[in-house]
Each structure stands twice: as structure tokens, then as C-alpha cells.
Motif scaffolding. Structure first.
Motif, PDB file in Angstrom:
ATOM      1  N   ALA A  43       2.044   1.764  -3.639  1.00 52.01           N
ATOM      2  CA  ALA A  43       1.185   1.602  -4.792  1.00 52.01           C
ATOM      3  C   ALA A  43       0.730   2.627  -5.690  1.00 52.01           C
ATOM      4  O   ALA A  43       1.020   2.491  -6.961  1.00 52.01           O
ATOM      5  CB  ALA A  43      -0.319   1.046  -4.307  1.00 52.01           C
ATOM      6  N   SER A  44       0.507   3.791  -5.295  1.00 55.81           N
ATOM      7  CA  SER A  44       0.108   4.933  -6.040  1.00 55.81           C
ATOM      8  C   SER A  44       1.392   5.589  -6.888  1.00 55.81           C
ATOM      9  O   SER A  44       1.480   6.521  -7.746  1.00 55.81           O
ATOM     10  CB  SER A  44      -0.459   6.162  -5.499  1.00 55.81           C
ATOM     11  N   HIS A  45       2.517   4.962  -6.664  1.00 55.19           N
ATOM     12  CA  HIS A  45       3.765   5.650  -7.375  1.00 55.19           C
ATOM     13  C   HIS A  45       4.104   4.650  -8.353  1.00 55.19           C
ATOM     14  O   HIS A  45       5.357   4.784  -9.048  1.00 55.19           O
ATOM     15  CB  HIS A  45       4.870   5.674  -6.391  1.00 55.19           C
ATOM     16  N   GLU A  58      -5.597  11.321 -12.304  1.00 53.58           N
ATOM     17  CA  GLU A  58      -4.344  11.723 -12.952  1.00 53.58           C
ATOM     18  C   GLU A  58      -4.595  11.716 -14.390  1.00 53.58           C
ATOM     19  O   GLU A  58      -4.479  12.404 -15.013  1.00 53.58           O
ATOM     20  CB  GLU A  58      -3.089  11.152 -12.338  1.00 53.58           C
ATOM     21  N   ASP A  86       0.951  -1.270  -0.068  1.00 57.52           N
ATOM     22  CA  ASP A  86       0.086   0.016   0.096  1.00 57.52           C
ATOM     23  C   ASP A  86       0.863   1.186  -0.178  1.00 57.52           C
ATOM     24  O   ASP A  86       0.384   2.160  -0.682  1.00 57.52           O
ATOM     25  CB  ASP A  86      -0.901  -0.044   1.075  1.00 57.52           C
ATOM     26  N   THR A 141      -2.788   7.340 -11.601  1.00 51.65           N
ATOM     27  CA  THR A 141      -4.173   6.877 -11.199  1.00 51.65           C
ATOM     28  C   THR A 141      -5.375   7.574 -12.038  1.00 51.65           C
ATOM     29  O   THR A 141      -4.973   8.119 -12.985  1.00 51.65           O
ATOM     30  CB  THR A 141      -4.477   7.640  -9.608  1.00 51.65           C
ATOM     31  N   ILE A 199      -6.069   0.127  -5.561  1.00 53.03           N
ATOM     32  CA  ILE A 199      -5.851   1.480  -6.360  1.00 53.03           C
ATOM     33  C   ILE A 199      -5.495   0.898  -7.891  1.00 53.03           C
ATOM     34  O   ILE A 199      -4.838   0.024  -8.048  1.00 53.03           O
ATOM     35  CB  ILE A 199      -4.783   2.228  -5.871  1.00 53.03           C
ATOM     36  N   CYS A 200      -6.327   1.674  -8.751  1.00 50.25           N
ATOM     37  CA  CYS A 200      -6.109   1.348 -10.179  1.00 50.25           C
ATOM     38  C   CYS A 200      -5.323   2.417 -10.836  1.00 50.25           C
ATOM     39  O   CYS A 200      -5.343   3.385 -10.629  1.00 50.25           O
ATOM     40  CB  CYS A 200      -7.658   1.348 -10.738  1.00 50.25           C
ATOM     41  N   LEU A 201      -4.364   1.678 -11.379  1.00 53.09           N
ATOM     42  CA  LEU A 201      -3.215   2.418 -12.131  1.00 53.09           C
ATOM     43  C   LEU A 201      -3.141   2.335 -13.514  1.00 53.09           C
ATOM     44  O   LEU A 201      -3.442   1.152 -14.060  1.00 53.09           O
ATOM     45  CB  LEU A 201      -1.836   2.065 -11.527  1.00 53.09           C
ATOM     46  N   ARG A 236      -4.377  -3.367 -11.062  1.00 51.62           N
ATOM     47  CA  ARG A 236      -4.590  -3.132  -9.634  1.00 51.62           C
ATOM     48  C   ARG A 236      -3.472  -3.174  -8.810  1.00 51.62           C
ATOM     49  O   ARG A 236      -2.478  -4.200  -9.100  1.00 51.62           O
ATOM     50  CB  ARG A 236      -5.577  -4.272  -9.054  1.00 51.62           C
TER      51      ARG A 236
END
Length: 113
Positions: free
Chosen positions: A42-44, A51, A39, A48, A81-83, A76
Motif C-alpha cells: 500500500a505505501s509504495h 511525505e 497492505d 503518504t 493509508i492515505c496516498l 485510500r
């Protein structure tokens, strides 16, 4: 990489395989792995959905949002989070073409000496 020491101070390698098996050899040290399923990181690992929406709006392509989601679907990471793959999103913005942009990139073995 060893014969490029005078030109290279730091590098960021991004991929899905453990780098130890890639053949970079002893010139690669102080390696830290940041897994996308954790977690904290994850967003790196991509853009997103928010974004992507902001980027499409900035480049006057907001009407393409649903098609972009269908084509690139996202993946995922940690915490659900969906990237989206930055290469694919940037290539779409640049070319206005929805396609598999990764097939046009070189492999590591093609990068040569």
C-alpha cells in the motif's frame, strides 16, 4: 516495445488497468502485479501524508498543506493509508499551481512509435 529491446532492459508500468489487455503483446513477460489494496504494498503507490508534508516543508511551501490536501485529497490504499499522486504533488511544487495536472499528460495511444 519489441523494437526497443536494445535500449530497454527493465520497465515499471503503473496504472489502474490490467496490463494484459493493453496490447503490449508477447514482448511483455514475467509480469508481476502488486495491488495497492494489499497492505504489504500500500505505501509504495504514492506519497503518504507525512511525505507530502515533508516535501512541502523542504520546498518552503508548508503553508500550502491544507490547500494541497483539499485539492488532491489523497486516495485510500490497503490498511486505510492515505496516498497522494506523486505527479500532482511534484507538479504543484514545480509550478505553484493547484490544478488537475493529469489533464496535461499524454495517453498511452499518443506515445507513438
Amino acid at each position: 516495445m519489441q523494437d526497443n529491446d536494445k535500449n530497454l532492459e527493465k520497465a515499471l508500468l503503473v496504472g489502474v488497468s490490467r496490463i494484459a489487455k493493453s496490447g503490449f503483446g508477447p514482448g511483455l513477460n514475467n509480469l508481476v502485479v502488486f495491488p495497492m489494496y494489499v497492505d504489504r504494498y500500500a505505501s509504495h503507490f504514492g506519497f503518504t501524508e507525512d511525505e507530502v508534508s515533508i516535501l512541502l516543508q523542504h520546498y518552503d511551501k508548508k503553508e500550502w498543506l491544507n490547500e494541497v490536501k483539499e485539492w488532491y485529497g489523497g486516495y485510500r490504499a490497503g490498511n486505510g493509508i492515505c496516498l497522494y499522486n506523486p505527479w500532482s504533488i511534484n507538479q504543484f511544487i514545480d509550478t505553484n499551481t493547484l490544478k488537475s495536472h493529469w489533464v496535461d499528460t499524454d495517453t498511452l495511444s499518443d506515445m507513438g512509435s
